[in-house]
Enzyme design. Structure first.
Site, mmCIF file in Angstrom:
data_model
loop_
_atom_site.group_PDB
_atom_site.id
_atom_site.type_symbol
_atom_site.label_atom_id
_atom_site.label_comp_id
_atom_site.label_asym_id
_atom_site.label_seq_id
_atom_site.Cartn_x
_atom_site.Cartn_y
_atom_site.Cartn_z
ATOM 1 N N PHE A 265 -5.142 7.521 -83.678
ATOM 2 C CA PHE A 265 -5.314 8.249 -82.416
ATOM 3 C C PHE A 265 -4.424 7.634 -81.335
ATOM 4 O O PHE A 265 -3.926 6.515 -81.482
ATOM 5 C CB PHE A 265 -6.792 8.203 -82.010
ATOM 6 C CG PHE A 265 -7.130 8.996 -80.771
ATOM 7 C CD1 PHE A 265 -6.961 10.357 -80.738
ATOM 8 C CD2 PHE A 265 -7.624 8.352 -79.644
ATOM 9 C CE1 PHE A 265 -7.267 11.079 -79.602
ATOM 10 C CE2 PHE A 265 -7.935 9.068 -78.503
ATOM 11 C CZ PHE A 265 -7.756 10.441 -78.484
ATOM 12 N N ASN B 98 -4.710 6.067 -78.606
ATOM 13 C CA ASN B 98 -4.944 4.747 -78.008
ATOM 14 C C ASN B 98 -4.967 3.611 -79.024
ATOM 15 O O ASN B 98 -5.246 2.468 -78.679
ATOM 16 C CB ASN B 98 -6.261 4.743 -77.227
ATOM 17 C CG ASN B 98 -7.492 4.891 -78.121
ATOM 18 O OD1 ASN B 98 -7.370 5.251 -79.292
ATOM 19 N ND2 ASN B 98 -8.662 4.634 -77.573
ATOM 20 N N LYS B 99 -4.664 3.916 -80.286
ATOM 21 C CA LYS B 99 -4.758 2.896 -81.322
ATOM 22 C C LYS B 99 -3.491 2.045 -81.392
ATOM 23 O O LYS B 99 -2.434 2.414 -80.894
ATOM 24 C CB LYS B 99 -5.052 3.544 -82.677
ATOM 25 C CG LYS B 99 -6.395 4.261 -82.738
ATOM 26 C CD LYS B 99 -7.539 3.328 -82.416
ATOM 27 C CE LYS B 99 -8.915 3.924 -82.655
ATOM 28 N NZ LYS B 99 -9.284 4.965 -81.688
ATOM 29 N N ASN B 100 -3.611 0.888 -82.066
ATOM 30 C CA ASN B 100 -2.481 -0.036 -82.168
ATOM 31 C C ASN B 100 -1.300 0.582 -82.897
ATOM 32 O O ASN B 100 -0.152 0.269 -82.612
ATOM 33 C CB ASN B 100 -2.916 -1.315 -82.898
ATOM 34 C CG ASN B 100 -3.956 -2.098 -82.129
ATOM 35 O OD1 ASN B 100 -4.809 -1.528 -81.455
ATOM 36 N ND2 ASN B 100 -3.905 -3.412 -82.232
ATOM 37 N N LEU B 101 -1.576 1.442 -83.858
ATOM 38 C CA LEU B 101 -0.570 2.250 -84.535
ATOM 39 C C LEU B 101 -0.900 3.696 -84.195
ATOM 40 O O LEU B 101 -1.895 4.238 -84.666
ATOM 41 C CB LEU B 101 -0.614 2.019 -86.049
ATOM 42 C CG LEU B 101 0.509 2.597 -86.909
ATOM 43 C CD1 LEU B 101 0.514 1.940 -88.300
ATOM 44 C CD2 LEU B 101 0.435 4.103 -87.077
#
Length: 378
Positions: free
Chosen positions: A182, A184-187
């Site tokens: 998603f 806002n995720k790190n990936l």
């Protein structure tokens, strides 16, 4: 809108080029980029895992429960401090979510002993989340416990892509694991996720379930590898498209570097808070030296008696975005019927505040956040 957003993408020319390459090929649905992303993700995790791209982590969780054959009346234990998706997929399958407490006010990962105590003959699966990207340090103990009782263990790795414990990546401990990509995720690929397993049978089921139960994909027929297809079980459309997989390949190359940037920012946050706001509690300060977090979000506990909404509004007026990870299930209209009192989770949900964290954040911006938070807590 925000001077300091809660999160921000690390996107540049490489991501633009990757998407334009897909557009130039004029094949947008699952294809060669999808296969490449799955292969590279499996290589990154190691442990001989098999990866299947899906449209979201929620899709991966749903597929996991379908593979686990969760049916009406089956119980699935989940952490009481997690995103609502974990509970939603359980109830959508007809199961009953059973909420477990976290370890303490300092360790917000699920409490293994509480999970064990809540196992009944109806327990068919357990979903555990590596909260904020901090690995569950005794997950191997839980894995062995589940194997002894024929309970499926599912890792929710939405927060913990790139995190590891004792040399093993999060997502390689359970029977199945679910990753989120998603925004806002790190990936980040905007939307998207990955289903991961070491079980060849589970992997085959997942690939069928994500695409209508069909024995071949559209790309296979386009490339002339097959003329038609069979449908061998009911499935859904949980596919991930080529553009997002192309983005995922670029983001995967940046992951370790960006997680290390997050680590340095979190360490600076902790130093500043310890120096200026000792009343604020920061969880996960005492992690094992064999634990490597992904530092997905930065959460704090506000002092008791502080009105969180007032603090968030004061930060908002200064252009600083904050959030809450997570509201208590007992306060949701639907899940109040399932949720019981949880000693630590309930208090954490009442006091938690999530501050901005992303690779492009700077020490100077953190100083601004801490200064504004100081004023808000006066």
């Amino acid at each position: 809108m925000w001077k300091i957003p809660l999160f921000d993408l690390d996107y540049g020319q490489d991501e633009k080029t990757a998407v334009l390459e897909v557009l130039g090929c004029k094949w947008l649905s699952s294809g060669e980029k999808t296969k490449s992303f799955e292969a590279e993700f499996s290589r990154y995790l190691g442990e001989d895992v098999l990866s299947t791209t899906v449209s979201s982590a929620t899709a991966a969780l749903h597929i996991s429960l379908l593979i686990a054959n969760i049916q009406k009346g089956d119980e699935v234990i989940i952490s009481g401090l997690t995103f609502v998706a974990d509970a939603n997929v359980v109830t959508m399958c007809g199961g009953i979510p059973v909420f477990a407490d976290v370890n303490s006010m300092q360790d917000w990962n699920p409490n293994i002993e509480d999970i064990k105590q809540k196992v009944t003959p109806k327990t068919k699966a357990i979903i555990v989340v590596h909260f904020a990207g901090y690995p569950i340090e005794n997950i191997s103990e839980l894995s062995n416990f589940c194997k002894e009782r024929d309970i499926i263990l599912i890792e929710d790795v939405a927060h913990a892509v790139g995190a590891s414990y004792d040399g093993k990546k999060c997502g390689t401990f359970g029977d199945m694991a679910c990753f989120s990509f998603f925004s806002n995720k790190n990936l980040s690929t905007g939307e998207g996720g990955m289903f991961v397993t070491k079980n060849i049978g589970f992997d085959k089921q997942a690939k069928l379930l994500r695409s209508h139960g069909m024995t071949s994909m559209t790309i296979d027929r386009y490339e002339g590898k097959t003329i038609s297809y069979d449908v061998i079980l009911p499935g859904l459309n949980y596919r991930m498209d080529e553009m997002r997989c192309a983005l995922g390949l670029v983001q995967l190359k940046k992951l370790d570097s960006n997680n290390n940037k997050r680590k340095k920012l979190v360490e600076y946050y902790i130093d500043m808070l310890s120096d200026r706001l000792s009343r604020v509690v920061v969880p996960f300060k005492n992690i094992s030296n064999i634990s490597i977090p992904s530092y997905h979000i930065f959460t704090i506990l506000l002092p008791k008696g502080v009105d969180r909404m007032i603090v968030m509004e004061k930060l908002k007026k200064q252009g600083i975005q904050t959030s809450i990870h997570y509201p208590a299930f007992k306060n949701f209209s639907y899940y109040s019927q399932f949720s019981k009192s949880l000693k630590y989770t309930d208090e954490i949900s009442d006091r938690v505040l999530t501050l901005p964290l992303y690779p492009g954040l700077t020490f100077d911006l953190i100083d601004d956040i801490i200064h504004t938070l100081q004023d808000a807590l006066i």
